[in-house]
Write a protein that holds these residues in place. Structure first.
Motif, short mmCIF file in Angstrom:
data_model
loop_
_atom_site.label_atom_id
_atom_site.label_comp_id
_atom_site.label_asym_id
_atom_site.label_seq_id
_atom_site.Cartn_x
_atom_site.Cartn_y
_atom_site.Cartn_z
N VAL A 1 -6.23 2.18 -4.23
CA VAL A 1 -7.62 1.85 -3.93
C VAL A 1 -7.82 2.02 -2.43
O VAL A 1 -7.07 1.46 -1.62
N SER A 2 -8.81 2.79 -2.06
CA SER A 2 -9.11 3.03 -0.64
C SER A 2 -9.88 1.87 -0.06
O SER A 2 -10.68 1.20 -0.75
N THR B 1 -8.87 -2.14 -16.34
CA THR B 1 -9.45 -2.88 -15.23
C THR B 1 -8.37 -3.21 -14.21
O THR B 1 -7.17 -3.15 -14.48
N LEU B 2 -8.82 -3.56 -13.02
CA LEU B 2 -7.91 -3.87 -11.92
C LEU B 2 -7.73 -5.36 -11.79
O LEU B 2 -8.64 -6.14 -12.05
N THR B 3 -6.51 -5.74 -11.34
CA THR B 3 -6.16 -7.15 -11.18
C THR B 3 -6.25 -7.51 -9.71
O THR B 3 -5.75 -6.78 -8.85
N ALA C 1 -3.55 4.49 4.44
CA ALA C 1 -2.90 4.02 3.22
C ALA C 1 -3.91 3.41 2.27
O ALA C 1 -4.93 2.85 2.68
N GLN C 2 -3.62 3.51 0.99
CA GLN C 2 -4.46 2.93 -0.05
C GLN C 2 -3.75 1.73 -0.65
O GLN C 2 -2.53 1.75 -0.86
N LEU C 3 -4.52 0.70 -0.96
CA LEU C 3 -3.95 -0.52 -1.47
C LEU C 3 -3.41 -0.31 -2.88
O LEU C 3 -3.94 0.49 -3.67
N LEU C 4 -2.32 -1.01 -3.19
CA LEU C 4 -1.75 -0.99 -4.53
C LEU C 4 -2.34 -2.14 -5.33
O LEU C 4 -2.17 -3.31 -4.97
N ALA D 1 0.85 -1.19 0.00
CA ALA D 1 0.00 0.00 0.00
C ALA D 1 0.88 1.23 0.00
O ALA D 1 2.08 1.18 0.28
N PHE D 2 0.24 2.36 -0.30
CA PHE D 2 0.91 3.66 -0.29
C PHE D 2 -0.06 4.69 0.27
O PHE D 2 -1.23 4.75 -0.13
#
Length: 1337
Positions: free
Chosen positions: A644-645, A669-671, A658-661, A607-608
């Motif tokens: 992604v929160s 699209t997201l993996t 932190a938000q997920l990577l 996360a970041f």
């Protein structure tokens, strides 16, 4: 005999061996202080007088040099038990630049013995050898105070015997004197360096002896060299100088040319050839000599005959009717001597020198520039010395010239004197006349009260000083010293001999202007002692730390609920997150003894979280990508990761949740699952021999530098650093740790002028004008899973450093036979067709004649094969013979690291040969310096011998070595490259996201898979015939990067930076200025077009690296490396730094704080239309129009409007990127250099607020519209985080008063803040500015 003559004759020295100084220019001389205390031994006889004699000796060439020093005679006294002792306690000083292990000081013990006739004689009864330097160029044990020197029987003249070997321990003919020794102390003496200009090299002198130019010692010691003090110097000027030669100038030169021409024909053994020797130039060397040496290098002036000054002769010359009275050599310039000292041994020395050339080659005229490489013949003809007379000021001086076979200060042969005299003995060789004046208030007097008076001084003056009744004053040329064309041809060093060299001149009257010369209108400007001060920046921008955290159960639950994939060990079991372990408590032996030698290193980015302050100042990223390099794997650029929160997040400390990577696919699209996991397989089977220990040391000592980039704007978010020590398993099967890293960025202000030496303080690693801001926190996991190593580690290179030449056996080259192992241990070879192994033959057979039947075609094919065999027969035989004498060495090259090996070269013939070594690549070289050879042998633990002066360099700088019949020698080679291979290290930066970043598993492949480079070394005898061949196969390896620097700079300009080296080797508590603290550093750059240098500011002071890099066009990124060394021979770098230089289009903006400044940028389209968007690093201060994405037409032109509203006055950089939003590529990039001035403050307020939380405070201020009509105003502030307005805009009628509502936010810290309130008009131009000083208490 005068004082100067006595000192000069008593201190004549024997020069070193001529071969000693030919290889390279001499290094800095080393000063020594040797104390000879006492002689103790059973072989001494009581009551007998003994003396010590000290000499310098070169063991390599069996050569004594310098001058033997003799102690006073001392009688031996009794000393228990049953021995005698002679006390000397004498101190000897000297200095030498021959810092070679074979240079030593030889002590001889001499005694007085009676003769039969009643007289006495001196007998040598033993000697000892004191080494001055050990294996390198360092002084032998400088810290040792007292040592006992063992003595040998006999005389030191035995060292001249050809069977003498160095070191002494190898000599079986030398016998040690039992129970006898000399007690002495030897150490370097730094204070002696201040008088190197007064004391010649290799001269042994006692501390009790007076050195001309030094003051007597303080106290009763009498040792003036322990802490030498220089006498005050005065400046004297010589002008109106002219020289008259006997019997006349014309007759003197006519006789001299006749003798030289006869000597030329005699040496060439030829008849007269029509050529003749003519005078090209006449020179005068003038210097100050103290009896021991020239205090400074003599100045060289050009003399011209007085006939050339004016056709009618010179005015003021007495005309007696004689032809020689008006013929003289005249100096038109003025000579200034600033090194004169009032001492009777200080004298001014004159040396007259002639430069000749052949008339057939030069035509009797000055040579042109094309003849610079022509040889010049220089002869010294006369010399003279002069000392000032006691109590005289400005005066005219006439000196007699000397010549013939007598020793002079210039140590050259002189032309003979005339056999008879016409004008008196004192002028039989000629005279030199000049006028002397002193620029000092004190006259040049002899300091007789300081020095011992010479008995001969009362009888005759030091030098005749004759009064000239009518002085001849030649006016000084207003154009300065006269220069000649022969400056470019002849060298003043080769006096008295013919020099065959190419223009090696440093010359001549251009050196007359001393630093203290009086200024002239045409003189060149002198540089003041001023050093331009470049702001040093810290080498370590981020302090790498472990950031190891102990997670709570709630944090572990959120981490598990996020759905990150588990890291599995070799049994496919999840690896649990371990507890924190204190850094530095690892055991390297435990790691090496681990049965699981394979390491699967996993980097899992989770996360970041953006920092709160960072989100206020800059743009909060929506997507990010990472760049880094682990160990010597290729650099990695990760794919774009969406932020992604989640509910709750991974909040820790003061960071925002932190938000997920989450990885973004090409379609947007997201993996799932979230996170990015990269694996590195480090298997010992693919490592170089001994590299496994290197890898473990890398994990224990190094850190991983990670750069975080905005995935949309391609702007640099910041950098993070993490220590890799938690990856050491310490006997465990697998380890996993959780980390939270601060992502920080370094902002550099524009270079400014610094007054004083504040930036050079020792230990001041934070430079001026640099701000480090935290942009966020990166959450990641480090893991290391152990795996057993099934196969034996492959030996990529032999541990031996010696390459042995083949035995000469010719073997059939492989390819024509296909071998297989038979079951019974036999060998089966399968024949293959020629066309299957030779492509050239196959192509020849394919072009056969048209079909004429099978028999004719077969006959034609056989003819083609037969002709092809005859064609390649010679080449095949040559290849087979070359293969028989070819040896192969594989070198695994790492940037900056020297690979050392030796080649055993054998002379296969029964006669001696001189072998020439030819290398076809500059990165492979033969080690010529025996000190460098010895250094590498100590590093590699090689046991082969080292030979002194083994190689001879030809004119083309190719080394040669002499081999006796059947002899084998070891030739040392070194391969070292400073150029970074782009195939090994890929580009890394925001310009693009490559497909290679999608690979999640990286293995350290064998180096043989990369493109290897072949280097051929040929060992040839006379005629170019090779006796051995060496083929060096170079396989490049990626290198370790210890630090990364990233600079943004305007395009097509030079970047100049000074980087302060961190004090790695300094110990705590060492005061500034103490030597031995920090070692000297050396740097090399991978790009030869970049200026990279370092220099030490003094003992104990920090060292800086200076860089000067030429930037390219925007948006080019220049990447280079800098290797840092601590050893002189650059064997292996201690650090490798990586640099990125981003070239941006520069735009200078002058603006006012709080006021909007509008301007436009011109965008040029590329070959294809693109959908682009402009992004800025400071969106709160820079606005762009259009804000969103827009279409940039192909090859079109479009304006981008920007508005700048800086919040603070001063200089600042703002970055602007134009990005293709579809391909995520950088199209253009700008660097906005803001020069912002402070607005005029019309009102000031002050309030006090509580610190540490609270609800804040509401205040009101009034504003009166000064205009008669209604106006519309906008409000803004420089601190929106501390102040908010009730309304951001308002309208007020003419002359009316408006109340502005202010809302002050609470502050967490105590202090003082100045908040500006800007009131702007409808065009956003500043009308007024209020200042509110807030005191948080």
């Amino acid at each position: 005999m005068g004082e100067w003559d006595r000192v000069f004759r008593q201190h004549l020295t024997l020069p070193p061996h001529p071969q000693r100084g030919r290889a390279r220019p001499p290094p800095r001389s080393t000063a020594f202080r040797c104390v000879l205390k006492y002689l103790h031994g059973a072989a001494l006889s009581q009551g007998v007088q003994y003396q010590l004699r000290l000499s310098l000796f070169d063991a390599t060439y069996h050569h004594f040099f310098g001058r033997t020093w003799r102690s006073s005679w001392q009688a031996a006294g009794a000393a228990p038990p049953r021995s005698a002792r002679v006390m000397f306690n004498e101190v000897v000083y000297f200095h030498t630049s021959l810092n070679h292990p074979s240079i030593a000081a030889v002590v001889e013990v001499v005694m007085t013995a009676g003769k039969r006739d009643g007289g006495s004689q001196h007998l040598s009864c033993g000697f000892g050898i004191i080494p001055l330097f050990h294996g390198g160029s360092e002084v032998t044990d400088p810290a040792t105070e007292d040592r006992a020197l063992k003595l040998y029987h006999g005389t030191p003249r035995a060292l001249l015997h050809p069977r003498f070997q160095n070191p002494v321990e190898k000599n079986k003919y030398m016998t040690v004197m039992e129970k006898s020794h000399l007690q002495y102390a030897l150490k370097s003496h730094q204070p002696l360096e201040a008088i190197f200009h007064l004391l010649p090299e290799n001269l042994l002198i006692s501390g009790m002896r007076t050195v001309p130019g030094l003051l007597p010692a303080h106290g009763d010691t009498g040792d003036c060299l322990q802490k030498p003090r220089l006498m005050k110097t005065v400046t004297c000027s010589l002008e109106g100088l002219f020289i008259q030669l006997y019997p006349s100038l014309e007759e003197f030169e006519e006789e001299l040319l006749e003798l030289l021409n006869s000597d030329r024909l005699l040496q060439a053994n030829t008849a007269p050839d029509g050529e003749e020797v003519v005078v090209r130039e006449r020179r005068l060397h003038v210097g100050v000599h103290n009896g021991l040496r020239f205090v400074q290098a003599p100045q060289v002036a050009v003399l011209v005959p007085d006939m050339e000054l004016s056709p009618g002769g010179c005015q003021g010359v007495p005309s007696s009717g004689a032809r020689d009275a008006s013929q003289a050599l005249v100096l038109r310039s003025r000579i200034q001597l600033s090194e004169m000292v009032p001492h009777p041994a200080f004298r001014v020395c004159f040396q007259l020198e002639y430069v000749f050339c052949s008339k057939g080659r030069a035509g009797g005229k000055a040579l042109s520039g094309s003849a610079r490489s022509e040889a010049a013949d220089m002869r010294s003809v006369r010399w003279a010395v002069w000392s000032p007379v006691v109590g005289t000021g400005d005066t005219d001086v006439v000196l007699p010239l000397r010549g013939g076979a007598c020793r002079g200060p210039c140590q050259t042969l002189m032309y003979r004197t005339p056999p008879s005299s016409r004008q008196g003995k004192h002028v039989e060789s000629g005279t030199v006349q000049f006028h002397v004046s002193s620029d000092s208030e004190e006259h040049l007097v002899t300091a007789a009260e300081i020095l011992c008076k010479d008995k001969d001084e009362s009888k005759q003056p030091p030098t005749p000083s004759l009064r000239v009744p009518t002085p001849w004053r030649v006016p000084v040329s207003p154009q300065g010293p006269r220069l000649s064309m022969s400056q470019l041809v002849a060298s003043p060093q080769g006096t008295g001999q013919t020099l065959q060299q190419d223009g090696g001149i440093t010359h001549l009257e251009a050196d007359l202007g001393s630093p203290d010369a009086e200024p002239c209108a045409s003189d060149q400007l002198r540089a003041l002692p001023f050093t331009p001060l470049q702001l040093p920046m810290a080498a370590v921008g981020l302090q790498a730390c472990s950031s190891h955290m102990s997670l709570s159960r709630a944090a572990l639950a959120r981490l598990h609920a996020a759905g990150f994939p588990d890291i599995l060990d070799r049994n496919q079991e999840p690896v649990e997150i371990s507890e924190p372990v204190e850094l530095g408590n690892f055991n390297l032996r435990l790691e090496e003894a681990d049965p699981l030698q394979g390491n699967e290193v996993v980097l899992q980015f989770l996360a970041f979280g953006s920092d709160a302050q960072g989100s206020v100042e800059g743009r909060q990223p929506r997507t990010v990508f990472l760049t880094f390099q682990f160990y010597r794997f290729p650099p990695v650029t990760t794919p774009r990761l969406q932020l992604v929160s989640t509910d709750g997040g991974l909040a820790t400390g003061l960071a925002m949740p932190a938000q997920l990577l989450v990885r973004v696919n090409e379609d947007g699209t997201l993996t799932r699952p979230p996170g990015l996991q990269l694996k590195y397989m480090v298997d010992p089977a693919f490592l170089r021999p001994g590299e496994h220990r290197w890898f473990l040391r890398y994990l224990a000592e190094h850190s991983l530098q990670i750069d975080v980039w905005d995935g949309d704007s391609l702007l640099h978010v910041g950098s993070a650093a993490i220590k890799l020590e938690p990856l050491l398993r310490q006997g465990q099967t697998a380890v996993r740790t959780y980390h939270e890293l601060e992502v920080a960025t370094t902002e550099y202000e524009p270079d400014g002028t610094v007054m004083g030496r504040e930036a050079l303080r020792h230990g001041a690693l934070r430079p001026l004008g640099v701000r480090v801001a935290v942009r966020g926190r990166l959450h990641l996991c480090l893991a290391n899973v152990g795996h057993p190593c099934d196969e034996t580690p492959e030996q990529l290179a032999s541990h031996s450093r010696t390459v042995t030449a083949p035995d000469g056996t010719v073997t059939t080259p492989g390819g024509s036979w296909c071998s297989r192992n038979a079951p019974g241990g036999g060998r089966t070879a399968w024949a293959r067709r020629l066309v299957d192994v030779d492509n050239e033959l196959e192509a020849a057979l394919r072009n056969r004649r048209p079909e004429q039947g099978w028999p004719k075609q077969r006959a034609w094919d056989l003819q083609v094969i037969d002709a092809y065999r005859d064609h390649i027969k010679g080449e095949s035989i040559y290849q087979m013979l070359s293969q028989a004498i070819t040896a192969t060495r594989t070198v695994h090259a790492v940037l900056g690291t020297a690979e050392f090996f030796e080649f055993a070269l054998k002379n296969p013939y029964g006669v001696q040969h001189t072998v020439t070594i030819e290398v076809d690549h500059p990165e492979l070289s033969v080690i010529l310096d025996p000190r460098e050879w010895r250094h590498f042998k100590e590093l590699t633990k090689s046991v082969t011998p080292v030979e002194e002066d083994m190689f001879h360099l030809r004119d083309d700088l190719k080394p040669q070595v002499y081999l006796r019949p059947g002899e084998t020698v070891h030739i040392p080679f070194k391969y070292q490259t400073f150029s970074a291979d782009p195939a090994v290290v890929a580009a890394q930066g925001p310009a693009g996201l490559g497909t290679g970043a999608s690979e999640n598993t990286h293995s350290l492949g064998k180096s043989g898979t990369k493109q290897a480079k072949l280097i051929q070394v040929s060992f040839q005898v006379s005629g170019g015939k090779p006796i051995a061949l060496l083929r060096v196969k170079v396989e490049p390896q990626p290198h370790v990067v210890d630090q990364t620097f990233r600079f943004y700079h305007p395009e097509l300009t030079f970047l100049k930076k000074t980087i302060r080296l961190p004090p790695w080797h300094t110990l705590p508590g060492i005061p500034v200025g103490v030597p031995g603290g920090q070692p000297e550093m050396f740097v090399r750059c991978s790009d030869p077009d970049i200026i990279c240098e370092t220099k030490s500011l003094g003992p104990g002071e920090p060292q800086d690296i200076f860089l000067k890099v030429a930037g390219g066009p925007s948006p080019q990124i220049k990447k280079f490396f800098v290797a840092i060394y601590t050893d002189t021979w650059l064997a292996a770098p201690v650090q490798i730094w990586q640099f990125y230089l981003h070239s941006l289009q520069r735009l200078d903006v002058a603006c006012t704080a709080g006021q909007l400044t509008r301007l436009s940028l011109l965008l040029r389209g590329t070959a294809a239309p693109r959908r682009v968007q402009a992004f800025t690093s400071h969106p709160q201060e820079l606005e762009v129009d259009p804000k969103g994405a827009f279409l940039l037409p192909a090859n079109g032109i479009q304006d981008l409007y920007i508005g700048v509203r800086p919040r603070q006055a001063g200089s600042k950089f703002i970055y602007l990127n134009l990005v293709d939003v579809e391909s995520h590529q950088l199209v253009s990039s700008w660097l906005l250099c803001l020069s912002c001035r402070q607005p005029l403050i019309s009102k000031a307020f002050e309030i006090s607020l509580p610190a540490g939380g609270g609800k804040g405070c509401n205040k009101r201020i009034t504003y009166t519209n000064p205009y008669p009509s209604p106006r519309f105003y906008f409000l803004c502030t420089n601190r929106p985080d501390l102040l908010q307005f009730k309304e951001d805009s308002f309208e007020v009628a003419g002359g009316e008063v408006y109340t502005i509502g202010l809302r002050f936010a609470p502050s967490q810290t105590v202090g003082e803040e100045e908040i500006l309130v800007h009131i702007n008009d409808h065009e956003d131009k500043n009308e007024e500015t209020f200042c509110v000083k807030v005191l948080y208490q």
